[in-house]
Enzyme design. Structure first.
Site, PDB file in Angstrom:
ATOM      1  N   TYR A  17       0.829  -1.207   0.000  1.00 43.13           N
ATOM      2  CA  TYR A  17       0.000   0.000   0.000  1.00 43.13           C
ATOM      3  C   TYR A  17       0.864   1.258   0.000  1.00 43.13           C
ATOM      4  O   TYR A  17       1.846   1.358   0.733  1.00 43.13           O
ATOM      5  CB  TYR A  17      -0.914   0.039   1.237  1.00 43.13           C
ATOM      6  CG  TYR A  17      -1.660   1.352   1.356  1.00 43.13           C
ATOM      7  CD1 TYR A  17      -2.692   1.653   0.477  1.00 43.13           C
ATOM      8  CD2 TYR A  17      -1.287   2.311   2.290  1.00 43.13           C
ATOM      9  CE1 TYR A  17      -3.351   2.872   0.545  1.00 43.13           C
ATOM     10  CE2 TYR A  17      -1.935   3.532   2.380  1.00 43.13           C
ATOM     11  CZ  TYR A  17      -2.971   3.814   1.499  1.00 43.13           C
ATOM     12  OH  TYR A  17      -3.609   5.014   1.554  1.00 43.13           O
ATOM     13  N   HIS A  67      -4.036  16.515  -3.760  1.00 44.30           N
ATOM     14  CA  HIS A  67      -4.342  16.696  -2.340  1.00 44.30           C
ATOM     15  C   HIS A  67      -4.109  18.133  -1.850  1.00 44.30           C
ATOM     16  O   HIS A  67      -4.536  18.476  -0.739  1.00 44.30           O
ATOM     17  CB  HIS A  67      -3.496  15.735  -1.500  1.00 44.30           C
ATOM     18  CG  HIS A  67      -4.004  14.318  -1.534  1.00 44.30           C
ATOM     19  ND1 HIS A  67      -4.261  13.648  -2.705  1.00 44.30           N
ATOM     20  CD2 HIS A  67      -4.309  13.442  -0.537  1.00 44.30           C
ATOM     21  CE1 HIS A  67      -4.693  12.428  -2.424  1.00 44.30           C
ATOM     22  NE2 HIS A  67      -4.733  12.279  -1.117  1.00 44.30           N
ATOM     23  N   ASN A 127       1.269  12.297   4.709  1.00 43.52           N
ATOM     24  CA  ASN A 127       0.468  11.476   5.616  1.00 43.52           C
ATOM     25  C   ASN A 127       1.062  11.581   7.015  1.00 43.52           C
ATOM     26  O   ASN A 127       2.015  10.891   7.359  1.00 43.52           O
ATOM     27  CB  ASN A 127       0.476  10.020   5.127  1.00 43.52           C
ATOM     28  CG  ASN A 127      -0.615   9.195   5.765  1.00 43.52           C
ATOM     29  OD1 ASN A 127      -1.191   9.593   6.765  1.00 43.52           O
ATOM     30  ND2 ASN A 127      -0.897   8.052   5.174  1.00 43.52           N
ATOM     31  N   TYR A 150     -14.571  34.353  44.556  1.00 40.28           N
ATOM     32  CA  TYR A 150     -13.816  33.167  44.131  1.00 40.28           C
ATOM     33  C   TYR A 150     -12.633  33.512  43.229  1.00 40.28           C
ATOM     34  O   TYR A 150     -11.583  32.859  43.275  1.00 40.28           O
ATOM     35  CB  TYR A 150     -14.724  32.201  43.378  1.00 40.28           C
ATOM     36  CG  TYR A 150     -15.734  31.470  44.232  1.00 40.28           C
ATOM     37  CD1 TYR A 150     -15.744  31.586  45.619  1.00 40.28           C
ATOM     38  CD2 TYR A 150     -16.691  30.646  43.633  1.00 40.28           C
ATOM     39  CE1 TYR A 150     -16.676  30.912  46.380  1.00 40.28           C
ATOM     40  CE2 TYR A 150     -17.624  29.964  44.391  1.00 40.28           C
ATOM     41  CZ  TYR A 150     -17.623  30.102  45.769  1.00 40.28           C
ATOM     42  OH  TYR A 150     -18.548  29.432  46.522  1.00 40.28           O
ATOM     43  N   ARG A 169     -10.051  34.383  45.627  1.00 36.39           N
ATOM     44  CA  ARG A 169      -9.803  33.381  46.663  1.00 36.39           C
ATOM     45  C   ARG A 169      -9.339  32.037  46.088  1.00 36.39           C
ATOM     46  O   ARG A 169      -8.591  31.300  46.735  1.00 36.39           O
ATOM     47  CB  ARG A 169     -11.092  33.168  47.477  1.00 36.39           C
ATOM     48  CG  ARG A 169     -10.855  32.519  48.810  1.00 36.39           C
ATOM     49  CD  ARG A 169     -12.115  32.094  49.553  1.00 36.39           C
ATOM     50  NE  ARG A 169     -13.312  32.833  49.229  1.00 36.39           N
ATOM     51  CZ  ARG A 169     -14.540  32.358  49.409  1.00 36.39           C
ATOM     52  NH1 ARG A 169     -14.713  31.148  49.921  1.00 36.39           N
ATOM     53  NH2 ARG A 169     -15.606  33.073  49.113  1.00 36.39           N
ATOM     54  N   PHE A 214      -1.359   7.871  11.765  1.00 42.44           N
ATOM     55  CA  PHE A 214      -1.738   9.198  11.266  1.00 42.44           C
ATOM     56  C   PHE A 214      -2.969   9.750  11.977  1.00 42.44           C
ATOM     57  O   PHE A 214      -3.320  10.916  11.796  1.00 42.44           O
ATOM     58  CB  PHE A 214      -2.051   9.124   9.769  1.00 42.44           C
ATOM     59  CG  PHE A 214      -3.031   8.022   9.438  1.00 42.44           C
ATOM     60  CD1 PHE A 214      -4.369   8.125   9.773  1.00 42.44           C
ATOM     61  CD2 PHE A 214      -2.594   6.857   8.820  1.00 42.44           C
ATOM     62  CE1 PHE A 214      -5.264   7.108   9.497  1.00 42.44           C
ATOM     63  CE2 PHE A 214      -3.482   5.831   8.538  1.00 42.44           C
ATOM     64  CZ  PHE A 214      -4.827   5.958   8.878  1.00 42.44           C
ATOM     65  N   GLU A 220     -12.210   5.842   5.252  1.00 40.16           N
ATOM     66  CA  GLU A 220     -11.758   6.614   6.417  1.00 40.16           C
ATOM     67  C   GLU A 220     -13.018   7.074   7.160  1.00 40.16           C
ATOM     68  O   GLU A 220     -13.497   8.189   6.991  1.00 40.16           O
ATOM     69  CB  GLU A 220     -10.900   7.783   5.954  1.00 40.16           C
ATOM     70  CG  GLU A 220      -9.644   7.290   5.243  1.00 40.16           C
ATOM     71  CD  GLU A 220      -9.014   8.312   4.308  1.00 40.16           C
ATOM     72  OE1 GLU A 220      -9.525   9.447   4.233  1.00 40.16           O
ATOM     73  OE2 GLU A 220      -8.022   7.959   3.651  1.00 40.16           O
TER      74      GLU A 220
END
Length: 493
Positions: free
Chosen positions: A52, A82, A194, A275, A278, A324, A407
């Protein structure tokens, strides 16, 4: 010179490289590991083994086999297809951090890139190049694919970068460095895009800002306590020994040191302060521990291999997995964003308290009514606090499937990191407004009675920003106060 090996980069070293431009070099053992992984890729291609990302398509297209003749074109196609990020470019320090972290990850020797890739990235980093990377387009799994593709385009002479106050095309940049565009070998395009380095870089810069803000928040809270004549009893070491969270105890100790010698504190007639005066150790101490958790996770991620698949030359194996996936970064950045938002929430309430304090002029100005004083900066702080509450809504619990469902659960880490980054910018302004408010309130006290440490900070503020005796353009004061925080002129770290 900082030596990179993919395994031992520290937060401090990363800060020096990114912000102070300290040069880097590659550890010899890292270069040997890089060569070994590249040789394994070459062997797989020669043998025709199916692997792959080396000789297949990507994502949902991983079932498509790619011929040996098309493997180099595959890498170029990958970067171009991409590189579809949108939005304003990432800040230059963020893009430099991404460049550093991508380089460091490749140096671990499990990504299959050739040494020439390392050579180009080292030169970009050492010559202070900042890739132009759109800020939006990653879903935080399969890596930060779109933004990292914009970074990787520089290697083939495409994309763009900032260099010496100029924006250059990738081709112009390489020409200036007497470099030729690279012809990417199998696996190299995928190895470059990636990974989690964009989310990591944004989170890294947000965390650096958060550390500085937390240190200032403690000091400014002490200024507010003195201005209000508040009690130091809630800082007593014995109280915190009964609730011994390390962050809480540390903040209480720091505040005791800062307020040592003050004669302005413990003057209030109220037996208990609000608060936000404090409970400073309890709240900021929790933020401190959150930041320590985030730092630990960022440092691990900086020294991780987060592409896919990974190569193991010692056995000749190629293992496909999910490093990834940015889930850990996403959760860490959500925590970071919430801790920052809490700092801002806490600060804004002290601003409002000082503006309404019973023995101080309303809105801290003489002749109130004719003059509005510091009334409206509190509006700005309130607006920023409200925006932070929206930004603190977690992105990590959401997920949109991509790549045809292959995915099917994405982390959205890049969004978590970017939200934290934006919250940090807002909190800078909130603390700046509190700083102005506390200093203005102290002007109505005997500043000679301040603690030495806080008086030094007060005098530094007043050296840059004068007392507000009549209405003026406060935007400029707020910007000056923010710069004091950003430049670390009141505290260091």
């Amino acid at each position: 010179m900082i030596q990179l090996d993919g395994k031992h980069l520290s937060i401090d070293e990363a800060e020096r490289i990114v912000l102070r431009y300290e040069p880097v070099e590659v550890a010899p053992e890292a270069l040997r590991a890089v060569k070994a992984s590249a040789q394994l890729v070459e062997k797989i291609v020669q043998e025709g083994r199916r692997a792959y990302g080396i000789n297949t398509g990507f994502g949902k297209l991983s079932t498509v086999a790619i011929s040996r003749e098309q493997l180099r074109q595959l890498q170029v196609n990958l970067l171009r297809s991409h590189a579809c990020g949108v939005g304003e470019p990432l800040p230059q320090d963020v893009s430099r951090a991404a460049l550093l972290f991508r380089l460091n990850s490749l140096l671990a020797g499990h990504s299959g890139v050739r040494p020439v890739i390392i050579e180009y990235l080292i030169e970009f980093l050492n010559r202070e190049v900042s890739p132009v990377i759109p800020s939006k387009g990653s879903v935080g799994s399969s890596g930060d694919l779109a933004p990292l593709a914009h970074l990787a385009l520089l290697l083939i002479g495409e994309g763009s970068a900032r260099f010496r106050d100029q924006t250059l095309s990738g081709a112009q940049l390489l020409e200036k460095f007497n470099r030729k565009p690279l012809e990417l070998a199998p696996k190299e395009g995928l190895a470059l895009i990636n990974g989690t380095q964009i989310s990591l870089a944004v989170g890294f810069m947000a965390r650096l800002t958060a550390k500085k803000l937390l240190n200032h928040a403690q000091l400014i809270a002490c200024l507010a306590l003195e201005a209000a004549g508040g009690s130091t009893q809630p800082l007593d070491e014995r109280l915190h020994a009964c609730h011994p969270h390390p962050g809480q105890r540390h903040v209480a100790e720091q505040m005791r040191l800062l307020l040592e010698g003050s004669r302005l504190v413990n003057q209030s007639l109220d037996i208990q302060d609000p608060y936000t005066l404090r409970c400073v150790p309890q709240v900021l101490g929790t933020c401190l521990e959150a930041l320590q958790f985030v730092q630990e996770k960022i440092e691990i991620e900086m020294n991780s291999v987060t592409d896919n698949p990974l190569l193991f030359p010692e056995t000749g194996e190629v293992l496909s997995g999910g490093n990834f996936h940015g889930e850990m970064l996403a959760l860490a950045c959500e925590m970071l964003g919430m801790a920052l938002a809490e700092m801002g929430n806490f600060s804004e309430r002290r601003i409002a308290f000082l503006l309404e304090h019973s023995d101080l002029p309303p809105f801290l100005i003489e002749q109130g009514g004719l003059r509005s004083g510091l009334m409206v900066p509190q509006y700005t702080a309130a607006a920023l606090v409200s925006e932070n509450k929206v930004l603190a809504h977690p992105a990590v619990v959401d997920s949109i499937p991509t790549s045809g469902g292959k995915e099917d659960y994405n982390s959205l880490a890049s969004i978590s990191a970017w939200k934290a980054y934006q919250i940090a910018q807002n909190v800078e302004y909130i603390l700046a407004i509190e700083m102005l408010t506390a200093a203005q309130a102290l002007d109505f006290r005997k500043t000679s009675q301040m603690a030495p440490a806080t008086r030094k900070a007060y005098e530094r503020i007043r050296a840059h920003i004068p007392h507000l005796s009549e209405d003026r353009l406060l935007q400029q004061d707020i910007e000056k106060a923010k710069d004091l925080i950003r430049n670390g002129e009141l505290v260091h770290g």
